[in-house]
Design an enzyme around this catalytic site. Structure first.
Site, PDB file in Angstrom:
ATOM      1  CE1 TYR A 193      -3.608  -2.529   0.635  1.00 30.69           C
ATOM      2  CE2 TYR A 193      -4.649  -0.459   1.264  1.00 30.69           C
ATOM      3  CZ  TYR A 193      -4.755  -1.777   0.894  1.00 30.69           C
ATOM      4  OH  TYR A 193      -5.985  -2.358   0.803  1.00 30.69           O
ATOM      5  CG  ASP A 206      -8.158  -4.516   1.841  1.00 24.88           C
ATOM      6  OD1 ASP A 206      -9.103  -3.979   2.469  1.00 24.88           O
ATOM      7  OD2 ASP A 206      -8.101  -4.564   0.604  1.00 24.88           O
ATOM      8  CG  ASP A 244      -2.212 -20.159  -0.285  1.00 25.34           C
ATOM      9  OD1 ASP A 244      -1.637 -20.030   0.821  1.00 25.34           O
ATOM     10  OD2 ASP A 244      -1.764 -20.880  -1.197  1.00 25.34           O
ATOM     11  CE  LYS A 259       1.591 -17.549  -1.814  1.00 25.26           C
ATOM     12  NZ  LYS A 259       0.712 -18.745  -1.833  1.00 25.26           N
ATOM     13  CG  ASP A 311     -13.807  -6.777   2.769  1.00 23.89           C
ATOM     14  OD1 ASP A 311     -13.618  -5.947   3.679  1.00 23.89           O
ATOM     15  OD2 ASP A 311     -14.291  -6.481   1.657  1.00 23.89           O
TER      16      ASP A 311
HETATM   17  C1  IPM Z   1     -10.445  -0.836   4.023  1.00 23.93           C
HETATM   18  C2  IPM Z   1     -10.702  -0.305   2.634  1.00 23.93           C
HETATM   19  C3  IPM Z   1      -9.548   0.601   2.257  1.00 23.93           C
HETATM   20  C4  IPM Z   1      -8.291  -0.252   2.213  1.00 23.93           C
HETATM   21  C5  IPM Z   1      -9.722   1.383   0.946  1.00 23.93           C
HETATM   22  C6  IPM Z   1     -11.004   2.201   0.962  1.00 23.93           C
HETATM   23  C7  IPM Z   1      -8.545   2.265   0.666  1.00 23.93           C
HETATM   24  O1  IPM Z   1     -10.885  -1.343   1.735  1.00 23.93           O
HETATM   25  O2  IPM Z   1     -10.344  -0.022   4.951  1.00 23.93           O
HETATM   26  O3  IPM Z   1     -10.376  -2.049   4.178  1.00 23.93           O
HETATM   27  O4  IPM Z   1      -7.994  -0.898   1.206  1.00 23.93           O
HETATM   28  O5  IPM Z   1      -7.595  -0.283   3.225  1.00 23.93           O
HETATM   29 MG    MG Z   2     -10.973  -3.272   2.645  1.00 27.14          MG
END
Ligand code: IPM
Ligand code: MG
Length: 362
Positions: free
Chosen positions: A135, A246, A222, A190, A250
């Protein structure tokens, strides 16, 4: 207690408004000031993170953040896109430690796409490193290009990097968090392919020597993605880099059936923090009074707990949320047969009412 309130885009304004009302209901000496961020700030000031917004955030003890982003900004030069606002805040405030709990509320077991027995009682804490990795690698960009879309570019690249101190400090955060939980850390890497993550693994192992009471397990990303849906309850504290964190956060959030329920905290070494829901700006339902404000309300509770040490007030919010769920109120995202559908505002009203009741009762 100074809070910078940055609602952002999409559903951000609606959900943050409810969290603000909840904070106000606690009747604590809190000062709140709002500013534009993300696409909203770009529209008004030509930049997603204007100087004045950044200053407000840096001068505050904590930031209450909604969400940023909308497809309509995809064609902008990268530095002007809404996402740069949150990345800039993380970087400028040094918010390296991101806590993303994935908790399955008993009332919402049925909302998960996994079988109830796999997720009932689930309580995972993902600790994502937030200011390093691919990032924030250097250099960053496409070759031979001057505008954001580089029609003639021949290649694009981002660099993945971590320094030893960056890995060490997030490893300490994870081991210390594990000490307060079930004393197990899974470090996700990884290392079989990437030098950056072999280094990650080595440094985490080195730091672990200071925490003999905590169990450390290493897992490839993975495999971790697979194990998360196969047997999620095997995890407790998961620590990983910015990019894997990230993705896995999710995935983990959806195990609980309700990304609309999950708060997050991003802290720096001074315990300043940015608190935001784990979900995004959901432009498709923005302005419709449909979004679930609970993730943001619970983020405000995390703020009281982590930055302000107001454990009791944080408990009060969390208890109010549980009681509202127990009473059967649900926003659309978590609604199921036999429960009562409420709007964003309706959910906020219910939480405020539950808090007010506990205050009157003393
Ligand atoms: C998160 C989001 C952010 C990230 C984006 C909006 C930049 O997906 O906070 O998880 O990738 O960190
Ligand atoms: Mg995210």
């Amino acid at each position: 207690m100074k809070i910078a309130v940055l609602p952002g885009d999409g559903i951000g304004t609606e959900i943050v408004a409810e969290a603000v009302r909840v904070l106000q209901a606690l009747e604590l000496p809190i000062e709140m000031e709002s500013a534009l961020v993300g696409g909203a700030a770009y529209e008004a000031h030509g930049h997603p993170l204007p100087e004045s917004t950044l200053k407000l955030a840096m001068d505050a003890d904590a930031v209450l953040f909604g969400a940023v982003g909308d497809w309509k900004y995809d064609k902008l030069d990268r530095p002007l896109r809404p996402e740069q606002a949150i990345l800039g805040l993380r970087k400028h405030l040094g918010l390296f430690a991101n806590f993303r709990p994935a908790i399955c509320y008993p009332e919402l077991v049925g909302a998960s796409s996994l079988k109830p027995e796999l997720i009932s009682g689930l309580d995972i804490l993902i600790i994502r490193e937030l200011t390093g990795d691919i990032y924030f690698g250097q250099p960053r960009g496409r070759r031979t290009a001057t505008d954001g879309h580089f029609p003639g570019a021949e290649e694009a690249f981002d660099t993945m990097r971590y320094s030893k101190p960056e890995i060490e400090r997030i490893a300490h955060v994870a081991f210390q968090a594990a000490r307060k939980r079930s004393k197990k850390v899974t470090s996700v890497d990884k290392a079989n392919v990437l030098e950056t993550f072999q280094f990650w693994k080595d440094v985490v192992t080195e730091v672990h020597a200071q925490y003999p009471d905590v169990e450390l397990e290493h897992m490839y990303v993975d495999n971790a993605a697979m194990q998360l849906v196969r047997a999620p309850k095997k995890f407790d504290v998961v620590v990983t880099g910015n990019m894997f964190g990230d993705i896995l956060s999710d995935e983990a959030s959806m195990l609980t059936g309700s990304i609309g329920m999950l708060p997050s905290a991003s802290l720096n070494t001074k315990n300043q923090g940015l608190y935001e829901p784990s979900h995004g700006s959901a432009p498709d339902i923005a302005g419709k009074n449909l979004a679930n404000p609970l993730a943001t309300i619970l983020s405000a509770a995390m703020m009281l707990r982590f930055t302000f040490n107001q454990t009791e007030a944080a408990d009060r919010i969390e208890t109010a949320v549980s009681s509202v769920l127990a009473s059967g109120l649900r926003t659309t995202d978590i609604w199921s047969e036999g429960t009562t559908k409420v709007s964003t505002r309706g959910m906020g009203d219910a939480v405020v009412a539950a808090i007010t009741k506990t205050i009157t009762k003393g």
